[in-house]
Design an enzyme around this catalytic site. Sequence first.
Site, PDB file in Angstrom:
ATOM      1  N   GLU A  82      -6.604   3.410  -5.773  1.00  0.00           N
ATOM      2  CA  GLU A  82      -7.878   3.469  -5.033  1.00  0.00           C
ATOM      3  C   GLU A  82      -8.598   4.743  -5.443  1.00  0.00           C
ATOM      4  O   GLU A  82      -8.113   5.848  -5.177  1.00  0.00           O
ATOM      5  CB  GLU A  82      -7.638   3.491  -3.520  1.00  0.00           C
ATOM      6  CG  GLU A  82      -8.964   3.439  -2.753  1.00  0.00           C
ATOM      7  CD  GLU A  82      -8.953   4.107  -1.388  1.00  0.00           C
ATOM      8  OE1 GLU A  82      -9.841   3.818  -0.576  1.00  0.00           O
ATOM      9  OE2 GLU A  82      -8.064   4.953  -1.133  1.00  0.00           O
ATOM     10  N   HIS A 118     -11.322  -3.085   3.405  1.00  0.00           N
ATOM     11  CA  HIS A 118     -11.264  -2.744   4.823  1.00  0.00           C
ATOM     12  C   HIS A 118     -12.034  -1.472   5.160  1.00  0.00           C
ATOM     13  O   HIS A 118     -11.986  -1.021   6.310  1.00  0.00           O
ATOM     14  CB  HIS A 118      -9.798  -2.590   5.225  1.00  0.00           C
ATOM     15  CG  HIS A 118      -9.137  -1.447   4.500  1.00  0.00           C
ATOM     16  ND1 HIS A 118      -8.909  -1.476   3.138  1.00  0.00           N
ATOM     17  CD2 HIS A 118      -8.709  -0.251   4.927  1.00  0.00           C
ATOM     18  CE1 HIS A 118      -8.355  -0.340   2.772  1.00  0.00           C
ATOM     19  NE2 HIS A 118      -8.223   0.428   3.842  1.00  0.00           N
ATOM     20  N   ASP A 119     -12.691  -0.881   4.174  1.00  0.00           N
ATOM     21  CA  ASP A 119     -13.466   0.342   4.424  1.00  0.00           C
ATOM     22  C   ASP A 119     -14.969   0.133   4.266  1.00  0.00           C
ATOM     23  O   ASP A 119     -15.742   1.047   4.543  1.00  0.00           O
ATOM     24  CB  ASP A 119     -13.049   1.444   3.433  1.00  0.00           C
ATOM     25  CG  ASP A 119     -11.615   1.894   3.630  1.00  0.00           C
ATOM     26  OD1 ASP A 119     -11.149   1.930   4.782  1.00  0.00           O
ATOM     27  OD2 ASP A 119     -10.957   2.216   2.624  1.00  0.00           O
ATOM     28  N   ASP A 154       0.863  -1.168   0.000  1.00  0.00           N
ATOM     29  CA  ASP A 154       0.000   0.000   0.000  1.00  0.00           C
ATOM     30  C   ASP A 154       0.909   1.231   0.000  1.00  0.00           C
ATOM     31  O   ASP A 154       1.784   1.355   0.859  1.00  0.00           O
ATOM     32  CB  ASP A 154      -0.837  -0.021   1.287  1.00  0.00           C
ATOM     33  CG  ASP A 154      -2.242   0.478   1.073  1.00  0.00           C
ATOM     34  OD1 ASP A 154      -2.373   1.592   0.553  1.00  0.00           O
ATOM     35  OD2 ASP A 154      -3.191  -0.234   1.443  1.00  0.00           O
ATOM     36  N   ASP A 208      -3.170   4.660  -2.275  1.00  0.00           N
ATOM     37  CA  ASP A 208      -4.263   5.175  -1.460  1.00  0.00           C
ATOM     38  C   ASP A 208      -4.810   6.486  -2.048  1.00  0.00           C
ATOM     39  O   ASP A 208      -4.041   7.329  -2.511  1.00  0.00           O
ATOM     40  CB  ASP A 208      -3.704   5.431  -0.049  1.00  0.00           C
ATOM     41  CG  ASP A 208      -4.778   5.687   0.981  1.00  0.00           C
ATOM     42  OD1 ASP A 208      -5.592   4.789   1.234  1.00  0.00           O
ATOM     43  OD2 ASP A 208      -4.797   6.812   1.535  1.00  0.00           O
TER      44      ASP A 208
HETATM   45  C1  NOJ Z   1      -8.285   5.131   2.170  1.00  0.00           C
HETATM   46  C2  NOJ Z   1      -8.044   3.938   3.023  1.00  0.00           C
HETATM   47  O1  NOJ Z   1      -8.520   2.796   2.365  1.00  0.00           O
HETATM   48  C3  NOJ Z   1      -8.710   4.186   4.343  1.00  0.00           C
HETATM   49  O2  NOJ Z   1      -8.688   3.050   5.170  1.00  0.00           O
HETATM   50  C4  NOJ Z   1      -8.018   5.350   5.004  1.00  0.00           C
HETATM   51  O3  NOJ Z   1      -8.649   5.665   6.221  1.00  0.00           O
HETATM   52  C5  NOJ Z   1      -8.048   6.576   4.090  1.00  0.00           C
HETATM   53  N1  NOJ Z   1      -7.629   6.250   2.762  1.00  0.00           N
HETATM   54  C6  NOJ Z   1      -7.119   7.638   4.585  1.00  0.00           C
HETATM   55  O4  NOJ Z   1      -5.802   7.224   4.369  1.00  0.00           O
END
Ligand code: NOJ
Length: 527
Positions: free
Chosen positions: A265, A326-327, A100, A202
């Site tokens: 992402e 994970h989000d 990542d 990210d």
């Molecule tokens: C995206 C990530 O997937 C998430 O988990 C994170 O909190 C935010 N970016 C901020 O870095």
Amino acid sequence: MHENFPWWKSGILYQIYPRSFQDSNGDGVGDLRGVIERLPYLRELGVDALWLSPIFPSPMEDFGYDISDYTGIDPLFGTLDDFDALVAAAHNLGLRVILDLVPNHTSDRHPWFIESRSSRDNAKRDWYIWRDPKGEVGPPNNWLSEFGGSSWEFDAYTGQHYYHAFLRNQPDLNWRNPEVRRAMHDVMRFWLRRGVDGFRVDVMWHLIKDDLLRDNPPNPDYTEGQQPYQQLVPLYSTDRPEVHDVVSELRQVIDEFDDRVLIGEIYLPPGKLVAYYGRDLAGAHLPFNFALISTPWNARAIAKLIDDYEAALPPGAWPNWVLGNHDRQRIASRVGGDQARVAAMLLLTLRGTPTLYYGDEIGMPQVEIPPDRVRDPWEKNVPGMGVGRDGCRTPMQWDATAYAGFSVSEPWLPLSKNVALENVATERRDSASMLSLRRALIALRRARPELSLGTYKLVSVAGDLLVFERAHQGRRLLVALNLGVASASLAAHGRILLSTFMDRQAEEIDGSLSLRGAEGIILKPSA
Ligand code: NOJ
């Protein structure tokens, strides 16, 4: 097998949230040695690459997405030696390793930021986004943080605000500054030289902001009860035209090395998302396509989404699909019961690289987190709106022992209550389990270029039944998915290769294929 295709096209990606995969030292948090122990499991599952969420030194305010050193390993996860051992062991098993990369922001404890905030004329001042207050101490503009509140933090020491798209402990870097770009390119080279096979970047669409920092317009579709960030359209703070130059430079660094992948992402609708492939496809290899995560679970909506996405793809661009991360809420809980099996079949039969989220292969649910166990800073900032992400980050369920085989002590997040039934050890023994289905789907995808490389054609969408065809070099497969509870049927001839219920292998179909409620079928047509 597919020699003319790069591995990331025919391959399957698997996301590991390292805090929750396997704890090897008994502190209740997963680590790199734990991942090494579990590599044979990934081999057995049949995936091609693992992507590790951040493992770098971090105050862990946002669980690793707040990095204080880009070229180290947080002691919680292990050491650089452990990391090298992980890459070597993975490569030995034929598994690639994706890291990542979090280039949009650092931790406020990163030495770059500590320097930057130390004085207005510090050499690193311009590495971050500093602006004078409006009025006495007011924020420079109306931009909001994704995690709630203003995205500007007033720093009394030098009398200016800094910008943070996420937590105030996550100041955004200034990607208009060439030194920042060079520093981050060197970070990439550091890991690429160590053997990593690529990066998931990210919040790629956040990387560069409007040079004039214009106010974002109000969102006309905002309704009471939505999270506060939705009040504005992030027109000037995200997805700026200049971002594509930044992405193509990241790609150039990737291209200095053989056979690596750049994944972005990006949460944008298909039309805007595909711009991240870049002009002449010189941007991200795979701008993550999250559309399935938020599309209503019905045949018509999904068929339309696939068509819209396929139609939006630039010529030659390779598609990809994601069902969880994970989000976001776990797919098993979102669609429920047997539909989770249909979802697995969909993900693994669509055209384009699939990314699996750890635990989805055994049907892990979204876990209810008691208030006193909440860890996610977003949930703490904006409580009670359902934004909390802890429930999809709970420990991997390996077996039915005390802490699910994840750890010998109390894990950092609670385990789900279904551990006794849903765990790797139990499901391995059950030939009709979700895990067995996943393995069969993956094996089929690997064995059949129709599924991994073939074309996609919508055959029909009628009621709850979605039917499509995948074809490669004259060979065809039919995928029929029943997204409803009632049985459904379609005209077909051929042999069943796989049912989501794992009980109809090799059944011959002569004229009419009937599907039970929530059943998916892969059929080899006879004509
Ligand atoms: C995206 C990530 O997937 C998430 O988990 C994170 O909190 C935010 N970016 C901020 O870095």
